[in-house]
Write a protein that holds these residues in place. Sequence first.
Motif, PDB file in Angstrom:
ATOM      1  N   ILE A   1       0.823  -1.220   0.000  1.00 51.77           N
ATOM      2  CA  ILE A   1       0.000   0.000   0.000  1.00 51.77           C
ATOM      3  C   ILE A   1       0.853   1.264   0.000  1.00 51.77           C
ATOM      4  O   ILE A   1       0.336   2.369   0.154  1.00 51.77           O
ATOM      5  CB  ILE A   1      -0.970   0.023   1.206  1.00 51.77           C
ATOM      6  N   ASP A   2       2.187   1.075  -0.146  1.00 56.54           N
ATOM      7  CA  ASP A   2       3.128   2.203  -0.138  1.00 56.54           C
ATOM      8  C   ASP A   2       2.940   3.041   1.125  1.00 56.54           C
ATOM      9  O   ASP A   2       2.801   4.271   1.079  1.00 56.54           O
ATOM     10  CB  ASP A   2       2.935   3.069  -1.391  1.00 56.54           C
ATOM     11  N   ALA A   3       2.939   2.366   2.266  1.00 54.27           N
ATOM     12  CA  ALA A   3       2.713   3.036   3.555  1.00 54.27           C
ATOM     13  C   ALA A   3       3.935   3.840   3.988  1.00 54.27           C
ATOM     14  O   ALA A   3       5.076   3.540   3.622  1.00 54.27           O
ATOM     15  CB  ALA A   3       2.377   2.002   4.622  1.00 54.27           C
ATOM     16  N   ASP A   4       3.678   4.865   4.777  1.00 56.92           N
ATOM     17  CA  ASP A   4       4.767   5.676   5.327  1.00 56.92           C
ATOM     18  C   ASP A   4       5.387   5.009   6.550  1.00 56.92           C
ATOM     19  O   ASP A   4       6.596   5.053   6.756  1.00 56.92           O
ATOM     20  CB  ASP A   4       4.238   7.066   5.733  1.00 56.92           C
ATOM     21  N   ILE A   5       4.519   4.417   7.400  1.00 52.25           N
ATOM     22  CA  ILE A   5       4.972   3.822   8.664  1.00 52.25           C
ATOM     23  C   ILE A   5       4.240   2.498   8.887  1.00 52.25           C
ATOM     24  O   ILE A   5       3.044   2.386   8.623  1.00 52.25           O
ATOM     25  CB  ILE A   5       4.680   4.738   9.876  1.00 52.25           C
ATOM     26  N   GLY A   6       4.988   1.520   9.400  1.00 47.20           N
ATOM     27  CA  GLY A   6       4.374   0.273   9.851  1.00 47.20           C
ATOM     28  C   GLY A   6       4.656   0.103  11.329  1.00 47.20           C
ATOM     29  O   GLY A   6       5.825   0.015  11.737  1.00 47.20           O
ATOM     30  N   PHE A   7       3.615   0.105  12.156  1.00 46.19           N
ATOM     31  CA  PHE A   7       3.785  -0.004  13.606  1.00 46.19           C
ATOM     32  C   PHE A   7       3.611  -1.446  14.082  1.00 46.19           C
ATOM     33  O   PHE A   7       2.608  -2.093  13.769  1.00 46.19           O
ATOM     34  CB  PHE A   7       2.745   0.845  14.344  1.00 46.19           C
TER      35      PHE A   7
END
Length: 343
Positions: free
Chosen positions: A23-29
Amino acid sequence: MGGSFNPPTVAHFKLMKVAIDAIDADIGFFVPVSDAYLKRKMRQSHPPIVLSPELRIKMLRAMCTDCRMRVCEKEVGTIEARTMPTLISIQKDFPNAELYFVMGADKLNLLILLTGKRNFLDAFRVILFSRESESLESTLNKNEILSAHLEHIVTLPQPEGTDAVSSSLIRERMLKGESCKDLMCPGAWELFKGFTADDFPDVINRFKGEHAFLDNRFRCKFIWEGITYNSAEAAFLSSKFKEVSEREILASCSISKAAMKAKEQIPYPGWEEARLDIMESIIKAKFEQNPTLMKKLADTGNRILIYGNSKKETFWGIDLYSWEGENNLGKIIMRIRDKNKER
């Protein structure tokens, strides 16, 4: 991605990386669950291997070699797993962000429950990993609740090799003295590799069934301070009274009646400060005067004895929901066991 991460595995890393890329995420927590929740979850395991929250967080941080990955500690200090409240809290930190909850397709019932009762998929999005993507798509379309939110659901194939990797497999190997290096990321492995089975002694956390003899209400005769009692509970309740005649009354009646009488009694001055010594004296008499019970106590070996309860009794025991408590009764019994071994 929420989870116990007890310990974190290479599969957790791969799943997160695939989700971020998809999903071309900025952050994965990574969001580790609370210590209390994990202890409840592992209570039936023998031994119950529970890594501290501090260590789990440290291992997760060591695993975050991708700069887009971070550790979120919002659940660590709570008592339970809090999927919805945690996501709401993260949304407040990032008000303009689209939040995705990463989960396996085996948790589909949880997603249906959260959406049906709490409108989960109206507020958030989800990434579903599945080994059978075609059947998952069919299931989503057929479900009345989920089919109305398909635009908020991303389905991804399970990354190759991750389905055979689990925290439980790592724990099993560790107990056998086998290496788990291939199941963990290098940084996490460096923090975990020194652990052995000796670091996790088994636990008895309920004084019931075969361990009912550890409970103060267990019926057995013994003499304490010149009076014969039928249980440690009766002896301890009677200790609130100074007069021998009053103690004898409590020794002769049922535990429930003794508890009622003792509840009405204001302990004599100094009893509160002496209650730990009083309890130890009573438990010592109980076991030393009943060799069969002392043998059963010795047979518990080096297992940790916890007076676990659901009554929020946190002085003598530990509340098994919050996992808070001093466990003074358990500590006393273990001291008596250890002293008996030295003889």
